[in-house]
Design a protein around this motif. Structure first.
Motif, PDB file in Angstrom:
ATOM      1  N   TRP A 140       0.863  -1.192   0.000  1.00  0.00           N
ATOM      2  CA  TRP A 140       0.000   0.000   0.000  1.00  0.00           C
ATOM      3  C   TRP A 140       0.890   1.230   0.000  1.00  0.00           C
ATOM      4  O   TRP A 140       1.591   1.503   0.979  1.00  0.00           O
ATOM      5  CB  TRP A 140      -0.874   0.054   1.248  1.00  0.00           C
ATOM      6  N   PHE A 141       0.850   1.980  -1.093  1.00  0.00           N
ATOM      7  CA  PHE A 141       1.556   3.259  -1.121  1.00  0.00           C
ATOM      8  C   PHE A 141       0.615   4.335  -0.560  1.00  0.00           C
ATOM      9  O   PHE A 141      -0.587   4.127  -0.449  1.00  0.00           O
ATOM     10  CB  PHE A 141       1.983   3.600  -2.546  1.00  0.00           C
ATOM     11  N   GLY A 142       1.192   5.465  -0.210  1.00  0.00           N
ATOM     12  CA  GLY A 142       0.380   6.557   0.354  1.00  0.00           C
ATOM     13  C   GLY A 142      -0.174   6.182   1.716  1.00  0.00           C
ATOM     14  O   GLY A 142      -1.178   6.734   2.158  1.00  0.00           O
ATOM     15  N   CYS A 143       0.452   5.243   2.386  1.00  0.00           N
ATOM     16  CA  CYS A 143      -0.038   4.773   3.688  1.00  0.00           C
ATOM     17  C   CYS A 143       1.028   5.063   4.748  1.00  0.00           C
ATOM     18  O   CYS A 143       2.126   4.508   4.704  1.00  0.00           O
ATOM     19  CB  CYS A 143      -0.341   3.275   3.609  1.00  0.00           C
ATOM     20  N   ARG A 144       0.691   5.941   5.673  1.00  0.00           N
ATOM     21  CA  ARG A 144       1.662   6.366   6.697  1.00  0.00           C
ATOM     22  C   ARG A 144       1.286   5.751   8.055  1.00  0.00           C
ATOM     23  O   ARG A 144       0.148   5.913   8.513  1.00  0.00           O
ATOM     24  CB  ARG A 144       1.621   7.889   6.804  1.00  0.00           C
ATOM     25  N   ALA A 145       2.233   5.064   8.658  1.00  0.00           N
ATOM     26  CA  ALA A 145       2.004   4.547  10.011  1.00  0.00           C
ATOM     27  C   ALA A 145       2.061   5.711  10.982  1.00  0.00           C
ATOM     28  O   ALA A 145       2.988   6.526  10.921  1.00  0.00           O
ATOM     29  CB  ALA A 145       3.064   3.512  10.365  1.00  0.00           C
ATOM     30  N   GLU A 146       1.065   5.796  11.877  1.00  0.00           N
ATOM     31  CA  GLU A 146       1.059   6.901  12.834  1.00  0.00           C
ATOM     32  C   GLU A 146       1.303   6.433  14.258  1.00  0.00           C
ATOM     33  O   GLU A 146       1.899   7.136  15.054  1.00  0.00           O
ATOM     34  CB  GLU A 146      -0.273   7.655  12.724  1.00  0.00           C
ATOM     35  N   GLU A 147       0.810   5.229  14.571  1.00  0.00           N
ATOM     36  CA  GLU A 147       0.949   4.757  15.954  1.00  0.00           C
ATOM     37  C   GLU A 147       0.939   3.234  15.973  1.00  0.00           C
ATOM     38  O   GLU A 147       0.209   2.608  15.198  1.00  0.00           O
ATOM     39  CB  GLU A 147      -0.261   5.283  16.758  1.00  0.00           C
ATOM     40  N   PHE A 148       1.770   2.662  16.843  1.00  0.00           N
ATOM     41  CA  PHE A 148       1.747   1.210  17.003  1.00  0.00           C
ATOM     42  C   PHE A 148       0.819   0.877  18.167  1.00  0.00           C
ATOM     43  O   PHE A 148       0.861   1.535  19.217  1.00  0.00           O
ATOM     44  CB  PHE A 148       3.162   0.681  17.229  1.00  0.00           C
ATOM     45  N   LEU A 149      -0.029  -0.139  17.958  1.00  0.00           N
ATOM     46  CA  LEU A 149      -1.071  -0.456  18.936  1.00  0.00           C
ATOM     47  C   LEU A 149      -0.710  -1.739  19.680  1.00  0.00           C
ATOM     48  O   LEU A 149      -0.144  -2.669  19.096  1.00  0.00           O
ATOM     49  CB  LEU A 149      -2.412  -0.613  18.214  1.00  0.00           C
ATOM     50  N   PHE A 150      -1.052  -1.774  20.968  1.00  0.00           N
ATOM     51  CA  PHE A 150      -0.658  -2.908  21.810  1.00  0.00           C
ATOM     52  C   PHE A 150      -1.862  -3.461  22.555  1.00  0.00           C
ATOM     53  O   PHE A 150      -2.787  -2.716  22.915  1.00  0.00           O
ATOM     54  CB  PHE A 150       0.400  -2.454  22.835  1.00  0.00           C
ATOM     55  N   ARG A 151      -1.849  -4.778  22.748  1.00  0.00           N
ATOM     56  CA  ARG A 151      -2.771  -5.414  23.682  1.00  0.00           C
ATOM     57  C   ARG A 151      -1.890  -5.913  24.811  1.00  0.00           C
ATOM     58  O   ARG A 151      -1.058  -6.791  24.601  1.00  0.00           O
ATOM     59  CB  ARG A 151      -3.502  -6.563  22.988  1.00  0.00           C
ATOM     60  N   GLY A 152      -2.027  -5.304  25.993  1.00  0.00           N
ATOM     61  CA  GLY A 152      -1.058  -5.603  27.055  1.00  0.00           C
ATOM     62  C   GLY A 152       0.308  -5.113  26.595  1.00  0.00           C
ATOM     63  O   GLY A 152       0.441  -3.982  26.126  1.00  0.00           O
ATOM     64  N   ASP A 153       1.316  -5.991  26.704  1.00  0.00           N
ATOM     65  CA  ASP A 153       2.658  -5.552  26.287  1.00  0.00           C
ATOM     66  C   ASP A 153       3.006  -6.077  24.897  1.00  0.00           C
ATOM     67  O   ASP A 153       4.158  -6.033  24.494  1.00  0.00           O
ATOM     68  CB  ASP A 153       3.715  -6.000  27.308  1.00  0.00           C
ATOM     69  N   ARG A 154       2.013  -6.571  24.160  1.00  0.00           N
ATOM     70  CA  ARG A 154       2.297  -7.190  22.864  1.00  0.00           C
ATOM     71  C   ARG A 154       1.640  -6.402  21.736  1.00  0.00           C
ATOM     72  O   ARG A 154       0.470  -6.034  21.823  1.00  0.00           O
ATOM     73  CB  ARG A 154       1.744  -8.616  22.926  1.00  0.00           C
ATOM     74  N   LEU A 155       2.412  -6.140  20.673  1.00  0.00           N
ATOM     75  CA  LEU A 155       1.866  -5.381  19.545  1.00  0.00           C
ATOM     76  C   LEU A 155       0.699  -6.132  18.891  1.00  0.00           C
ATOM     77  O   LEU A 155       0.753  -7.356  18.744  1.00  0.00           O
ATOM     78  CB  LEU A 155       2.970  -5.133  18.510  1.00  0.00           C
ATOM     79  N   CYS A 156      -0.345  -5.371  18.527  1.00  0.00           N
ATOM     80  CA  CYS A 156      -1.481  -6.032  17.871  1.00  0.00           C
ATOM     81  C   CYS A 156      -1.912  -5.294  16.607  1.00  0.00           C
ATOM     82  O   CYS A 156      -2.832  -5.729  15.924  1.00  0.00           O
ATOM     83  CB  CYS A 156      -2.650  -6.179  18.827  1.00  0.00           C
ATOM     84  N   GLY A 157      -1.291  -4.167  16.280  1.00  0.00           N
ATOM     85  CA  GLY A 157      -1.699  -3.479  15.052  1.00  0.00           C
ATOM     86  C   GLY A 157      -1.004  -2.145  14.857  1.00  0.00           C
ATOM     87  O   GLY A 157      -0.164  -1.740  15.655  1.00  0.00           O
TER      88      GLY A 157
END
Ligand SMILES: Cc1cc2nc3c(=O)[nH]c(=O)nc-3n(C[C@H](O)[C@H](O)[C@H](O)COP(=O)(O)OP(=O)(O)OC[C@H]3O[C@@H](n4cnc5c(N)ncnc54)[C@H](O)[C@@H]3O)c2cc1C
Length: 515
Positions: A247-264
């Motif tokens: 996906w071009f034109g797609c900027r990551a803004e924030e990493f999401l976590f459930r507890g201490d583990r990344l989920c999105g």
């Protein structure tokens, strides 16, 4: 939105390499890139009738088909195909030896040829040079062992098989040269490559120097036939062929976590669920802006530029498209390093002193390596140097254009004074990229394309040995020039593969219930 096993954020060299490795391993992988083209620094842009290479001077560790380097092997394993040109000589340097005498030296590729030529410039240097190359080889073998051990190298094996690598691993290049008693003029010539790593020889970790310089000399350097954009598009296309999504034109803004583990990842296009992220982003930005503070361990905070590490080279490049051929302009060399002194520590101080004292640049004429680089009867050249962070940080928007143009003009004057090559009167198109340009386009802090300085205390060995401990955030690993292998095309391609292998291992362990 579909869920992915792995999202790779950023399609720079490292991100592309990581994405290919993950997809090849059968993981459902998405590559997102904020721009509409892949590559990060590995791209191109067009001015008038010219296509301009913004970054790549030369790529090491590719090598010829009968002596392939790691990068050729990696690209072959990925199934990435493109055409390459060899850059015959290693370099020409026009400067002054540390004793003040004039220096105009051209060094060839090939270990034997390099040592022979050094003997011509510095009679009696052969034995010391042979010792140096033997040490380089041991360092390279040791790095291969550490890489294969994925952060779990056995210290007994290291002590038994790579004792000199261990001995030199935490020292600066200058200290190792002095310990080997390399003649001073040899040291001056050998220090030419310091700027490719952005750290002067008094501080540059020997292991980085050894790894890079041995590769340039033993296997020569290469460039893609159609700029580094050809490399990044070939990698992107292959990733798609293997079933990966981009996906071009797609900027990551924030990493999401459930507890201490990344989920999105939250992006400008919405939230993407995933189990793992490999982020082609400087860790200072990841930890400073893109994730909850309470999840960042103290150790990682200490390693940040704010607390310990030093931001690496902030690039400044002026590109000139000329209405005359190299022959007409008297250009014979692919790359000429122009500096006031071969004493890299002094040169680095002058660079950090700002545009008034900075006389350092690497002059490049792409048509020497690739005669078809631009329309017949023309050529494209560039000058690259570093910016002093304070100066560019203080600069006002109103002064920006004149400031960068005046600096670029200084290179033209230096080239003429030092080599007699005069480009003025032949400039059809020109463009200038400052640390501001690189900061804006790539998103790198202060325009520091090189990540963190690979200093003696923060070199490849320390970074590789700590791979099992560094980046302890579950499901998130940075990849790129700030990583264990440092800056450069080959380093970042290798880093992408290495960090992807670690991510794949983590996922496998978690799926096996070992969380
Ligand atoms: C002038 C110049 C000359 C150079 N010469 C050489 C050379 O001769 N040889 C050599 O080996 N190396 C050279 N280098 C260094 C080399 O280009 C870099 O070390 C290397 O390309 C860095 O790759 P990277 O993977 O770290 O990422 P980058 O190239 O920095 O790419 C990162 C990518 O991530 C994207 N991104 C960042 N944030 C986000 C976000 N939030 N969401 C989505 N996407 C994001 C960016 O848009 C970019 O595409 C040179 C560099 C410059 C600038």
């Amino acid at each position: 939105m579909p869920k992915y096993d792995i999202v790779v954020v950023g399609a720079g060299n490292a991100g592309l390499s990581a994405a290919l490795q993950c997809q090849l391993a059968g993981r459902k992988t998405l590559l997102i890139e904020k721009h509409n083209v892949p590559g990060g620094a590995a791209t191109s842009f067009v001015r008038g009738r010219f296509e301009i290479e913004p970054s790549l001077h030369e790529l090491c560790d590719f090598g010829p088909a009968d002596n392939p380097g790691d990068v050729r092997n990696i690209l072959d394993a990925y199934g990435v195909k493109l055409d390459w040109y060899e850059c015959k000589d290693c370099f020409r340097i026009v400067s002054r030896y540390s004793d003040g005498s004039p220096m105009d030296v051209t060094m060839p590729a090939g270990i034997e040829a390099f040592i022979d030529k050094m003997e011509v410039y510095v009679p009696g240097s052969r034995e010391k040079m042979e010792q140096l190359f033997a040490l380089f080889q041991e360092v390279l073998d040791g790095i291969s062992y550490i890489t294969a051990s994925k952060g779990h190298a056995d210290s007994k094996v290291l002590q038994a098989d790579y004792p000199n690598m261990l001995r030199t691993g935490a020292y600066s290049t200058k200290k190792v040269f002095d310990a080997l008693k390399l003649p001073k003029k040899c040291q001056d010539i050998l220090s030419t490559y310091w700027s490719y790593l952005g750290v002067d020889m008094e501080h540059l970790a020997f292991i980085h120097y050894a790894a890079m310089v041995h590769k340039y000399i033993s296997r020569s350097a290469y460039i893609p036939a159609h700029t580094s954009h050809q490399l990044s598009t070939a990698m992107t296309e292959r990733f798609r062929e293997l079933g990966g999504d981009v996906w071009f034109g797609c900027r990551a803004e924030e990493f999401l976590f459930r507890g201490d583990r990344l989920c999105g990842v939250r992006t400008n296009l919405g939230v993407i669920d995933c189990d793992y992220v490999l982020a082609n982003i400087n860790p200072d930005i990841i930890y400073g802006k893109m994730m909850p503070k309470e999840l960042i361990p103290e150790r990682e905070k200490k390693l940040s530029a704010a607390r310990g590490r030093i931001m690496g080279g902030r690039m400044f490049t002026a590109y000139f498209c000329l209405d005359a051929s190299p022959e007409q302009l008297g250009i014979q060399d692919y790359s000429i390093f122009l500096s006031s002194t071969a004493d890299s520590a002094e040169e680095y101080r002058r660079i950090m002193g700002g545009t008034k004292t900075n006389d350092y640049s690497i002059f490049l004429c792409y048509n020497i390596a690739n005669p078809d680089f631009s329309p017949k009867g023309t050529c494209v050249c560039s000058f690259t140097t570093f910016g002093a962070p304070d100066e560019w940080g203080r600069l006002s928007q109103e002064d920006y254009f004149k400031f960068k143009t005046d600096f670029a003009k200084k290179f033209l004057r230096n080239l003429k004074a030092k080599t007699g090559i005069d480009l003025t009167g032949h400039i059809e198109e020109m463009e200038i990229a400052s640390p501001w340009t690189f900061a804006r386009f790539l998103g790198v802090p202060e325009g520091s394309v090189y990540g963190y300085e690979t200093r003696d205390w923060d070199g490849m060995m320390a970074r590789m040995m700590m791979l099992g401990t560094d980046y302890p955030i579950k499901g998130l690993r940075p990849v790129g020039a700030a990583g264990p292998r440092g800056d450069g095309y080959s380093a970042t391609i290798i880093c992408g593969q290495l960090m992807a292998a670690n991510a794949l291992k983590d996922l496998k362990e978690w799926e096996g219930g070992n969380k």
